[in-house]
Design a protein around this motif. Structure first.
Motif, mmCIF file in Angstrom:
data_model
loop_
_atom_site.group_PDB
_atom_site.id
_atom_site.type_symbol
_atom_site.label_atom_id
_atom_site.label_comp_id
_atom_site.label_asym_id
_atom_site.label_seq_id
_atom_site.Cartn_x
_atom_site.Cartn_y
_atom_site.Cartn_z
ATOM 1 N N GLY A 9 -16.172 30.411 17.618
ATOM 2 C CA GLY A 9 -15.499 31.443 16.835
ATOM 3 C C GLY A 9 -14.276 32.033 17.508
ATOM 4 O O GLY A 9 -13.481 32.706 16.859
ATOM 5 N N SER A 10 -14.121 31.793 18.814
ATOM 6 C CA SER A 10 -12.962 32.352 19.514
ATOM 7 C C SER A 10 -11.682 31.712 19.017
ATOM 8 O O SER A 10 -11.610 30.504 18.819
ATOM 9 N N HIS A 11 -10.654 32.526 18.815
ATOM 10 C CA HIS A 11 -9.358 32.004 18.373
ATOM 11 C C HIS A 11 -8.406 31.779 19.533
ATOM 12 O O HIS A 11 -7.228 31.497 19.343
ATOM 13 N N GLY A 12 -8.900 31.975 20.762
ATOM 14 C CA GLY A 12 -8.044 31.753 21.924
ATOM 15 C C GLY A 12 -7.155 32.942 22.240
ATOM 16 O O GLY A 12 -6.414 32.938 23.212
ATOM 17 N N VAL A 13 -7.237 33.952 21.419
ATOM 18 C CA VAL A 13 -6.474 35.176 21.665
ATOM 19 C C VAL A 13 -7.230 36.338 21.024
ATOM 20 O O VAL A 13 -7.888 36.168 19.994
ATOM 21 N N ALA A 14 -7.187 37.481 21.667
ATOM 22 C CA ALA A 14 -7.830 38.666 21.103
ATOM 23 C C ALA A 14 -6.946 39.872 21.379
ATOM 24 O O ALA A 14 -6.027 39.807 22.210
ATOM 25 N N LEU A 15 -7.211 40.936 20.645
ATOM 26 C CA LEU A 15 -6.413 42.158 20.770
ATOM 27 C C LEU A 15 -7.298 43.271 21.322
ATOM 28 O O LEU A 15 -8.403 43.498 20.832
ATOM 29 N N LEU A 16 -6.794 43.918 22.354
ATOM 30 C CA LEU A 16 -7.522 45.032 22.964
ATOM 31 C C LEU A 16 -6.737 46.310 22.700
ATOM 32 O O LEU A 16 -5.530 46.358 22.952
ATOM 33 N N LEU A 17 -7.396 47.334 22.142
ATOM 34 C CA LEU A 17 -6.712 48.608 21.964
ATOM 35 C C LEU A 17 -7.704 49.765 21.969
ATOM 36 O O LEU A 17 -8.835 49.548 21.573
ATOM 37 N N ASP A 18 -7.308 50.891 22.520
ATOM 38 C CA ASP A 18 -6.029 51.262 23.069
ATOM 39 C C ASP A 18 -5.952 50.874 24.555
ATOM 40 O O ASP A 18 -6.951 50.977 25.261
ATOM 41 N N VAL A 19 -4.801 50.415 25.008
ATOM 42 C CA VAL A 19 -4.588 50.228 26.440
ATOM 43 C C VAL A 19 -3.524 51.217 26.902
ATOM 44 O O VAL A 19 -2.943 51.062 27.971
ATOM 45 N N GLY A 20 -3.272 52.226 26.093
ATOM 46 C CA GLY A 20 -2.187 53.157 26.364
ATOM 47 C C GLY A 20 -2.646 54.445 26.996
ATOM 48 O O GLY A 20 -3.470 54.449 27.911
ATOM 49 N N ALA A 21 -2.142 55.530 26.484
ATOM 50 C CA ALA A 21 -2.252 56.793 27.186
ATOM 51 C C ALA A 21 -3.435 57.653 26.756
ATOM 52 O O ALA A 21 -3.705 58.671 27.372
ATOM 53 N N THR A 22 -4.173 57.243 25.711
ATOM 54 C CA THR A 22 -5.294 58.095 25.318
ATOM 55 C C THR A 22 -6.382 58.008 26.364
ATOM 56 O O THR A 22 -6.787 56.926 26.746
ATOM 57 N N LEU A 23 -6.836 59.154 26.857
ATOM 58 C CA LEU A 23 -7.924 59.131 27.836
ATOM 59 C C LEU A 23 -9.240 58.995 27.097
ATOM 60 O O LEU A 23 -9.957 58.021 27.261
ATOM 61 N N HIS A 24 -9.548 59.991 26.298
ATOM 62 C CA HIS A 24 -10.776 59.949 25.515
ATOM 63 C C HIS A 24 -10.406 60.058 24.041
ATOM 64 O O HIS A 24 -9.391 60.635 23.690
ATOM 65 N N CYS A 25 -11.232 59.491 23.184
ATOM 66 C CA CYS A 25 -10.938 59.453 21.759
ATOM 67 C C CYS A 25 -12.115 59.984 20.962
ATOM 68 O O CYS A 25 -13.259 59.916 21.396
#
Lengths: 349, 349
Positions: free
Chosen positions: A139-155
């Motif tokens: 099922g892996s497409h060879g690429v995945a998206l990870l978010l958030d990798v930015g400035a939010t500490l806790h959500c």
């Protein structure tokens, strides 16, 4: 459909040369594309063609920009005319549809936050990162998206669900993955794991229309590509993304050592070189579409700092596609529906 | 000094055979060691020697234990006589000095929490994990300790500093690393990063006597071994540790594919096999000392579930060393001093 992309000509390890070369490549392959270069005219001009592509691009001059290793906040304060800020203003004024930059990541995120309005209903923007995953996982497409990798500490749970929508539209429209699988990064598979925020997020995601939620995922699932989109708060996303980079560095060090250390290892590596090349290509950022900054009314795509012309033209191609698919509009519609559905949950009484 | 180690004979993928074999190995090499096996007498007896080592071990019988894949909380509730709970009770009553188990990790942590008193001044216990690091990073010892990888979701600054002390004593005494370097996992190197808790932790660690604090470390530094001890809350530690496992799995899949896919790759891998063996040894859990559960008055060492006799005897050896060095006492003294030094900070007024 005519699309106007605003390019930060000064951002990137190989700016402005490769940035402009990549933009021209994109113009050649897409006749309905127009580009606005923002940066130092004197540095940009030498890289532009004498006769070709006339009228297909403009230059907006500024003599300030943020260098790659500058401290983002400080640099933006000291350079109010910085090219990345001008880029944001241009799209905000409707003179362009989206921004593409290979420059300082922090400065891109901050400049967007400073200038661009958010999509109504969204509280936090997200920096997303596409990363390579194992092709050996079913099922892996060879690429995945990870978010958030930015400035939010806790959500909050609400914000994490919004990230799921942003990621879903990006992966389905831009990366062409139908019904991308969304996983919530947690310390266990059970829905009771991870504390109140993650338990609530899990519950919301189960019911979120248009989100293909596959449940909690764990650290081991990240490199395997068990999910196409991994949702987490910015602090954890940052650690995970940098760790992937660290592992790649260690592997590089090891093969360098093996190559120089023993003749049989050297020959062994030489025989494996076609495979290693394939692997390198797989983990090469230029093959990926860059990192979208999502949540603003206008799309901002952060190409990798190391981008060469090919990688940068790819980032522009992807951005034009996103504009034509009206991704930000679609994200806004879905999130508005989700917020309405949970209006009672989000009221603090 | 005479040391009595309590062994959960029923815990581990290869229990009780390899667990008992490892314990007997440890008895042979340490004449001042005594072992108490806890578990099903009928299952234990067949693995014990007929005449050797008489009087060097005892058996405490129980017919209940927690299986490797059981849900920890549920299993302990349903098995009040479980071997791991009996182990904890024995050391709590002073009949043994420390517990070693290769069983269910969650059950070991919960059983310790249920039975053992904490070291005074400590609010949270920590599960620590030793993992292999790159030998190519200057200063790397080839192994580092990550804590907490256990059940704490979020931590206070005080608790994170306590983890630093626990890790420091374990790495210096047990792993023999003088003045081990402590890093605080964060999303940036600057001391202002990571939000209030991490900023305060950074400040405390800078001034903590006996802690060799090298500042914030980032995700990329984890596999490189830039720090000998990495401090983080349990949620992040769990994600990081499982990600290391996931990366190892992916590398295994890739080499399996390369081996079967192409003759030149097969020969290449064969030529590299001595290097791969070395690498495997380096990433083999049996070479490490297991995962200590720190913060309780008595030491609990969790050996890897896959432990064979050699790995288990190594875990016992390390535990005996820790008891003789009075690690828990030293941790307690340091933390008491630290708490006193910051008494005003910790008062909520």
């Amino acid at each position: 459909m005519q699309v106007k992309i605003v390019v930060d000509a000064m951002g990137g390890d190989q700016a402005p040369g490769e940035i402009i070369a990549g933009s021209l490549l994109a113009l050649q392959s897409d006749p309905k594309l127009h580009i606005i270069f923002v940066g130092d005219e004197h540095k940009i001009q030498p890289f532009l063609p004498k006769y070709d592509l006339a009228g297909r691009y403009d230059i907006v001059h500024t003599s300030q920009w943020v260098t790659m290793d500058a401290s983002p906040k400080k640099a933006l304060l000291e350079n109010p005319e910085a090219s990345i800020l001008k880029c944001m203003s241009l799209v905000n004024e409707g003179l362009g549809d989206a921004v593409v930059s290979a420059g300082n990541t922090g400065a891109s995120v901050l400049a967007a936050a400073q200038v661009l309005p958010m999509i109504p209903g969204i509280e936090r923007s997200a920096l997303a990162a596409a990363y390579p995953t194992s092709k050996f996982t079913p099922g892996s497409h060879g690429v995945a998206l990870l978010l958030d990798v930015g400035a939010t500490l806790h959500c909050s749970a609400k914000q994490l669900v919004h990230f799921a929508y942003m990621g879903t539209y990006y992966m389905s429209h831009v990366m062409g993955i139908p019904e991308p699988r969304v996983g919530l990064l947690n310390n266990g598979e059970e829905e009771t794991k991870g504390g109140e925020v993650l338990v609530t997020t899990h519950k919301y995601l189960r019911e979120a229309p248009g989100v293909n939620f596959i449940g909690n995922v764990e650290g081991k699932d990240i490199p395997k590509g068990l999910a196409d989109i991994i949702i987490t708060e910015g602090f954890v996303g940052n650690v995970v993304l940098k760790m992937l980079e660290g592992v790649a560095d260690v592997v590089k060090d090891m093969s360098k050592f093996a190559f120089s250390h023993k003749l049989s290892w050297k020959i062994g590596l030489a025989l494996l070189s076609s495979g290693v090349k394939r692997l390198k290509k797989k983990t090469d950022y230029s093959e990926y579409g860059g990192a979208p900054i999502l949540g603003f009314k206008k799309l901002v795509i952060k190409a990798h700092g190391r981008s060469n012309a090919k990688a940068f033209s790819n980032a522009i191609r992807i951005t034009a596609l996103s504009v034509r698919d009206n991704i930000t509009g679609q994200i806004g519609d879905s999130i508005e529906k989700f917020n309405r559905q949970h209006r009672m949950d989000f009221m603090e009484i």
